[in-house]
Design an enzyme around this catalytic site. Sequence first.
Site, PDB file in Angstrom:
ATOM      1  N   LYS A 138       0.342  -1.368   0.307  1.00 49.75           N
ATOM      2  CA  LYS A 138       0.130   0.348  -0.378  1.00 49.75           C
ATOM      3  C   LYS A 138       1.086   1.430  -0.398  1.00 49.75           C
ATOM      4  O   LYS A 138       0.069   1.837  -0.786  1.00 49.75           O
ATOM      5  CB  LYS A 138      -0.743   0.115   1.312  1.00 49.75           C
ATOM      6  CG  LYS A 138      -1.774   1.356   1.399  1.00 49.75           C
ATOM      7  CD  LYS A 138      -2.932   1.523   2.700  1.00 49.75           C
ATOM      8  CE  LYS A 138      -1.590   1.791   3.332  1.00 49.75           C
ATOM      9  NZ  LYS A 138      -1.779   2.486   5.206  1.00 49.75           N
ATOM     10  N   CYS A 149     -19.287   5.951   4.584  1.00 46.37           N
ATOM     11  CA  CYS A 149     -19.523   4.430   5.101  1.00 46.37           C
ATOM     12  C   CYS A 149     -18.351   4.510   6.183  1.00 46.37           C
ATOM     13  O   CYS A 149     -17.796   3.545   5.589  1.00 46.37           O
ATOM     14  CB  CYS A 149     -18.835   3.493   3.157  1.00 46.37           C
ATOM     15  SG  CYS A 149     -19.462   1.744   3.105  1.00 46.37           S
ATOM     16  N   CYS A 160     -25.508   8.824   1.549  1.00 45.97           N
ATOM     17  CA  CYS A 160     -25.187   8.373   0.343  1.00 45.97           C
ATOM     18  C   CYS A 160     -25.761   8.863  -0.783  1.00 45.97           C
ATOM     19  O   CYS A 160     -26.811   8.306  -0.548  1.00 45.97           O
ATOM     20  CB  CYS A 160     -24.643   6.567   0.822  1.00 45.97           C
ATOM     21  SG  CYS A 160     -23.456   6.436  -0.235  1.00 45.97           S
ATOM     22  N   CYS A 212     -26.245   5.487   5.794  1.00 48.51           N
ATOM     23  CA  CYS A 212     -26.138   5.074   4.338  1.00 48.51           C
ATOM     24  C   CYS A 212     -27.320   5.883   3.629  1.00 48.51           C
ATOM     25  O   CYS A 212     -27.730   6.660   2.732  1.00 48.51           O
ATOM     26  CB  CYS A 212     -26.747   3.745   4.649  1.00 48.51           C
ATOM     27  SG  CYS A 212     -25.939   2.282   4.905  1.00 48.51           S
ATOM     28  N   CYS A 230     -25.555  -0.352  -4.307  1.00 48.39           N
ATOM     29  CA  CYS A 230     -25.075  -1.336  -2.872  1.00 48.39           C
ATOM     30  C   CYS A 230     -25.398  -2.509  -2.276  1.00 48.39           C
ATOM     31  O   CYS A 230     -26.325  -2.437  -1.649  1.00 48.39           O
ATOM     32  CB  CYS A 230     -24.963  -0.040  -2.426  1.00 48.39           C
ATOM     33  SG  CYS A 230     -23.671  -0.427  -0.942  1.00 48.39           S
TER      34      CYS A 230
END
Length: 443
Positions: A318, A386, A396, A393, A404
């Site tokens: 990463k 999230c 979002c 939610c 989703c």
Amino acid sequence: MCIEAMRTSRASRETAKVLQALSPPARRQTRSTSHSALLKGFAYNAGKTEADPDDGEDDGSSLTSVDTVDIEDILEPSAKRRKTKASSAAKTTSNSTRRTPEKKVEKLVKKENSQPKARRVPARKVKNEDGSFTVEAPSNWDAIYSIVKKMREDNPTAPVDTMGCAELYWRASSPRDRRFQTLIALMLSSQTKDTVTAVAMQRLHTELGEGGAPAIKLETEHAESIVKQEAENGEPAIKQEAKDGVPPANPSHDSTLNLENILAVSPERLNSLIGTVGFHNNKTKYIKKAAEIIRDQYNSDIPSTPAELMKLPGVGPKMAYLCMSAAWGKHEGIGVDVHVHRITNLWGWHKTKTPEETRMSLESWLPKDKWHEINKLLVGLGQTVCLPVGRRCGDCGLAGTKLCKSEIKGMAPKNNGRGLPKKEIVVETFSLTGEPKIKVEGE
């Protein structure tokens, strides 16, 4: 006379005994035979049958003409039982004939009203005709990506937008030092919030060197024009005001965070400067060791390939791929942290167990022009909406779109759909103009 009569009776008795011995035994009379004989008498053709002269003498011959069947088969049921059976049979028939078409009608109605649902399919391997394999992207991934990108662009309030590792280098430093600063920021960011990493980086930028920071290195024409304007006017080109009693930074000094100062500082001093980050004891050792490797093996500059970067202590895939993008401008892989790993699995793009598995899955189908931006995109989404615990939610952009698969339905927006409230935090990451950058953190 008497003597003759006695002889006759004796002879008759002996004759009777002989005849009795010669004749077959009489058939036993049972209940069934008696009923059969009775029924035979009521037969339809009983009157037309001629009597056999031997019937009286031989009873067995008359019984053998009747079929030996059970009484329940011969006798008809009573009127009441016959009526009950007939009604129940009719009821069963009527019920079956009544229910069957109803079921068929219901099935037909369901088939007519039901619409084919779009099946959500994750990324999968497909075998080509030549035997090779290609990976097909998840269904509707582009729609999800576009909605989230638009949502993030309209409301860039996540800590990563202003305090991410790619934003924590000193603007006036040399390109070599900026690359080194980006690497240090990434090493500090592991298991640490962006706000805490930014504070630790600020201390390294201003307090690492002994005896004050060196003079600023002017490398661009823009910087030279600013200094020239200040000399002509006798005052800074851009006026700064103190905030909360803290005087503004002096833009005439460079950052103290460079390879040489990291090599010179004691481990105890370095550990105290980065003491707010997670696992600071280990990170102190990693940073000191990595600085020695960079000096000895890479000509005092950070490695320019992911494989070489991952040879440094404390640097994984990463960090390596994020450093390649931020420091060298080369997007050779996707930096996958816990947010990217968690959210892409929530969307159903794949079923992976580790961030490294997620990286390999994404790189197999995601267009390469999105490799650089997807980390910041999803990290910001994971920091504001999230969340790892208590997902919002309702806030979002994917809410109600059925895109989703993990959406918690029925959640109302907590901030009227405008994202999170803004909280201003001043973190002095001094640019060439000397203005402290205003960092925005979502609560």
